[in-house]
Design a protein around this motif. Structure first.
Motif, mmCIF file in Angstrom:
data_model
loop_
_atom_site.group_PDB
_atom_site.id
_atom_site.type_symbol
_atom_site.label_atom_id
_atom_site.label_comp_id
_atom_site.label_asym_id
_atom_site.label_seq_id
_atom_site.Cartn_x
_atom_site.Cartn_y
_atom_site.Cartn_z
ATOM 1 N N LEU A 170 3.569 -1.420 -5.398
ATOM 2 C CA LEU A 170 3.154 -0.718 -6.605
ATOM 3 C C LEU A 170 1.657 -0.879 -6.848
ATOM 4 O O LEU A 170 1.143 -1.994 -6.804
ATOM 5 N N PRO A 171 0.941 0.219 -7.103
ATOM 6 C CA PRO A 171 -0.461 0.093 -7.510
ATOM 7 C C PRO A 171 -0.537 -0.607 -8.869
ATOM 8 O O PRO A 171 0.308 -0.379 -9.739
ATOM 9 N N LEU A 214 1.600 -5.895 -5.078
ATOM 10 C CA LEU A 214 0.657 -5.105 -5.870
ATOM 11 C C LEU A 214 -0.542 -4.730 -5.006
ATOM 12 O O LEU A 214 -1.086 -5.570 -4.284
ATOM 13 N N VAL A 215 -0.921 -3.457 -5.078
ATOM 14 C CA VAL A 215 -2.069 -2.950 -4.317
ATOM 15 C C VAL A 215 -3.006 -2.239 -5.287
ATOM 16 O O VAL A 215 -2.671 -2.008 -6.440
ATOM 17 N N GLU A 216 -4.172 -1.870 -4.796
ATOM 18 C CA GLU A 216 -5.180 -1.239 -5.654
ATOM 19 C C GLU A 216 -4.985 0.269 -5.793
ATOM 20 O O GLU A 216 -5.124 0.815 -6.880
ATOM 21 N N THR A 217 -4.681 0.949 -4.679
ATOM 22 C CA THR A 217 -4.686 2.417 -4.695
ATOM 23 C C THR A 217 -3.369 2.986 -4.164
ATOM 24 O O THR A 217 -2.588 2.288 -3.515
ATOM 25 N N MET A 218 -3.175 4.273 -4.419
ATOM 26 C CA MET A 218 -2.001 4.970 -3.891
ATOM 27 C C MET A 218 -2.022 4.983 -2.363
ATOM 28 O O MET A 218 -0.978 4.864 -1.722
ATOM 29 N N ARG A 222 0.762 0.129 3.138
ATOM 30 C CA ARG A 222 1.562 -1.105 3.108
ATOM 31 C C ARG A 222 3.039 -0.808 3.333
ATOM 32 O O ARG A 222 3.722 -1.528 4.063
ATOM 33 N N MET A 223 3.538 0.268 2.734
ATOM 34 C CA MET A 223 4.935 0.641 2.930
ATOM 35 C C MET A 223 5.198 0.979 4.393
ATOM 36 O O MET A 223 6.249 0.634 4.940
#
Length: 193
Positions: A64-65, A83-87, A93-94
């Protein structure tokens, strides 16, 4: 397959069958020991597929961003929340976490995620199976459009055949298990096809 990424809508759609099939997909993955990777939210089909897997004892990783977490849509019961920064980081990552992709009904975001993954496969950036669970014929028009791309010379048949389609969960998973990526890439000449 040890893990499958599922792309799907953050809404339930207009027919109960979409939620029912998303929940059943999550349950089926859990029962088969396949870890679910998905977008990390607890809303719509995203929440349904996660709940289906979790309630059947499965492992679920959400990606999730951070800006969406602040809107309080993050699922609270996941095995792990990344948790990531951007779409774009989310999709990357997925992709890194999974062995295959299943697409359920959804809107713009779902289609964007699907097309990026199938494009990466076409370019040879991964060899993972990509399947559409065509619940209630939801993707019939898109499937026809993809065939039009082939018929009108914008997509090679070998690349169209990379896309696995079924309206049955077990059938789609079987197709994905038996998938063999093409040994040739997008940039072959017409004479080689």
């Amino acid at each position: 397959m040890k893990s499958i990424t599922v792309f799907c809508g953050s809404s339930f759609g207009s027919d109960d069958i979409y939620k029912e099939q998303a929940t059943l997909l999550g349950q089926t993955l859990a029962k088969q020991g396949i870890q679910l990777i998905y977008g990390g939210a607890d809303v719509g089909l995203m929440g349904a597929v996660a709940d289906g897997a979790l309630n059947a004892g499965g492992k679920v990783i959400g990606v999730l961003p951070q800006f969406l977490q602040s809107k309080e849509i993050a699922h609270k019961q996941l095995t792990e929340l990344v948790l990531v920064e951007t779409m774009h980081e989310r999709k990357t990552r997925m992709n890194e976490l999974c062995d295959g992709v299943i697409v359920l009904p959804g809107g713009y975001g779902t289609l964007e995620e699907f097309f990026e993954m199938i494009t990466w496969a076409q370019l040879g950036l991964h060899q993972k199976p990509i399947g559409i669970l065509n619940t209630g014929g939801f993707y019939d028009d898109l499937i026809r459009m993809i065939q039009t791309m082939v018929d009108r010379g914008f997509l090679k048949q070998i690349n169209r055949d990379m896309l696995l389609i079924s309206d049955g969960i077990e059938k789609l998973l079987e197709m994905m298990r038996n998938y063999q990526a093409p040994t040739v890439g997008k940039w072959i000449s017409k004479e080689e096809v």
